[in-house]
Scaffold this active site. Structure first.
Site, PDB file in Angstrom:
ATOM      1  N   VAL A  96       0.748  -1.228   0.247  1.00  0.00           N
ATOM      2  CA  VAL A  96      -0.089   0.068  -0.187  1.00  0.00           C
ATOM      3  C   VAL A  96       0.821   1.382   0.080  1.00  0.00           C
ATOM      4  O   VAL A  96       0.331   2.338  -0.441  1.00  0.00           O
ATOM      5  CB  VAL A  96      -0.989  -0.006   1.416  1.00  0.00           C
ATOM      6  CG1 VAL A  96      -1.860  -1.107   1.268  1.00  0.00           C
ATOM      7  CG2 VAL A  96      -0.319   0.162   2.547  1.00  0.00           C
ATOM      8  N   TYR A 133       3.993   6.680  14.698  1.00  0.00           N
ATOM      9  CA  TYR A 133       2.570   6.193  14.670  1.00  0.00           C
ATOM     10  C   TYR A 133       1.549   7.225  14.928  1.00  0.00           C
ATOM     11  O   TYR A 133       0.723   7.300  14.304  1.00  0.00           O
ATOM     12  CB  TYR A 133       2.667   5.033  15.646  1.00  0.00           C
ATOM     13  CG  TYR A 133       1.650   3.863  15.374  1.00  0.00           C
ATOM     14  CD1 TYR A 133       1.767   3.247  14.261  1.00  0.00           C
ATOM     15  CD2 TYR A 133       0.854   3.818  16.736  1.00  0.00           C
ATOM     16  CE1 TYR A 133       0.594   2.226  14.214  1.00  0.00           C
ATOM     17  CE2 TYR A 133      -0.259   2.879  16.365  1.00  0.00           C
ATOM     18  CZ  TYR A 133      -0.330   1.954  15.137  1.00  0.00           C
ATOM     19  OH  TYR A 133      -1.145   1.214  15.254  1.00  0.00           O
ATOM     20  N   ALA A 164       1.545  10.397  14.801  1.00  0.00           N
ATOM     21  CA  ALA A 164       1.553  11.406  13.952  1.00  0.00           C
ATOM     22  C   ALA A 164       0.890  10.699  12.652  1.00  0.00           C
ATOM     23  O   ALA A 164      -0.105  11.303  11.890  1.00  0.00           O
ATOM     24  CB  ALA A 164       2.934  11.759  13.185  1.00  0.00           C
ATOM     25  N   ALA A 165       1.110   9.485  12.137  1.00  0.00           N
ATOM     26  CA  ALA A 165       0.276   8.677  10.905  1.00  0.00           C
ATOM     27  C   ALA A 165      -1.095   8.535  11.485  1.00  0.00           C
ATOM     28  O   ALA A 165      -1.959   8.900  10.508  1.00  0.00           O
ATOM     29  CB  ALA A 165       0.956   7.532  10.942  1.00  0.00           C
TER      30      ALA A 165
END
Length: 242
Positions: free
Chosen positions: A61, A154, A156-157
């Site tokens: 992805v 993580y 932030a994502a």
């Protein structure tokens, strides 16, 4: 015309449970995975054993070209059908204190969760909008709501995924496409096996980790006809831990 469901990162954990739930609802499920074909085939076998339909759709992805090619090839081969339910579940953790974090740890985590959402969703939106029905369900995290130390990448994502979902929900609502977010807390999967379970359980009001099936139950609800008036929402599945 058949409505299909695509679950990214669908071979294990929460993704696997969501694949099984959507198959139980009657959707033919496309199981996306990156490298663990054995686990993906096991998920497929379980769905077929329950009388459902499932197919493997492997691609990375985080690679825009790979995502485009895989989805476009599927669409070309299924011109009379479309992917009506998309669950953006693929994600990775590479925890580290920010002072020690490597560039690769930052970029790889954001590439999978955030760029993966963009590449796959963008490619599927046209069919949903044209056919005036779609369900997009993005799997975020408690980490994206409150932030967790050691997870600046993580967090932030997942926080960015929440913001993007709220914006996209407004863009596509007139065409009867909904966009919602599930934010799991600590769920019994491979992703949390390295954590201090005893210490964390003491912080959770319910007193235990959640089960992937409990997240999947909510995903199934959000993928249903009954949720046409629910969009832009972030729903936590966390045992009361905020």
């Amino acid at each position: 015309m058949t409505k299909y469901a695509l679950v990214t990162g669908g071979s294990r954990g929460i993704g696997k449970a969501i694949c099984l739930r959507l198959a139980e609802m009657g959707y033919p499920v496309l199981i996306n995975y990156l490298s663990n074909r054995e686990a993906a085939e096991e998920t497929l076998s379980q769905i077929e054993a329950l009388g459902g339909q499932a197919y493997l759709l492997p691609f990375d992805v985080s690679d825009g070209q790979a995502a485009d090619t895989a989805v476009t090839d599927w669409q070309t081969a299924h011109a009379d059908d479309y992917i009506a339910v998309l669950v953006n579940n693929a994600g990775i953790r590479q925890d580290n204190m920010m002072v020690f974090m490597q560039n690769s740890q930052w970029h790889e985590v954001l590439d999978t969760t955030l760029n993966g959402f963009f590449y796959v969703t963008r490619r599927l939106l046209k069919d949903m909008l044209t056919r005036r029905w779609g369900r997009i369900i993005n799997i975020a995290s408690l980490s994206g709501l409150k932030g967790l130390p050691g997870q600046t990448n993580y967090s932030a994502a997942k926080a960015a995924l929440i913001g993007a979902s709220r914006a996209l929900a407004q863009e596509v609502a007139p065409r009867k496409v909904t966009v919602n977010v599930i934010a799991p807390g600590f769920i019994e999967t491979d992703m949390v096996k390295d954590l201090d379970e005893a210490r964390l359980k003491a912080m959770i009001p319910v007193g235990r980790f959640g089960k992937p099936e409990e997240v999947a139950a909510l995903a199934g609800f959000l993928a249903s006809e009954q949720t046409a008036y629910i969009t832009g929402e972030v729903i936590s599945v966390n045992g009361g831990l905020y």
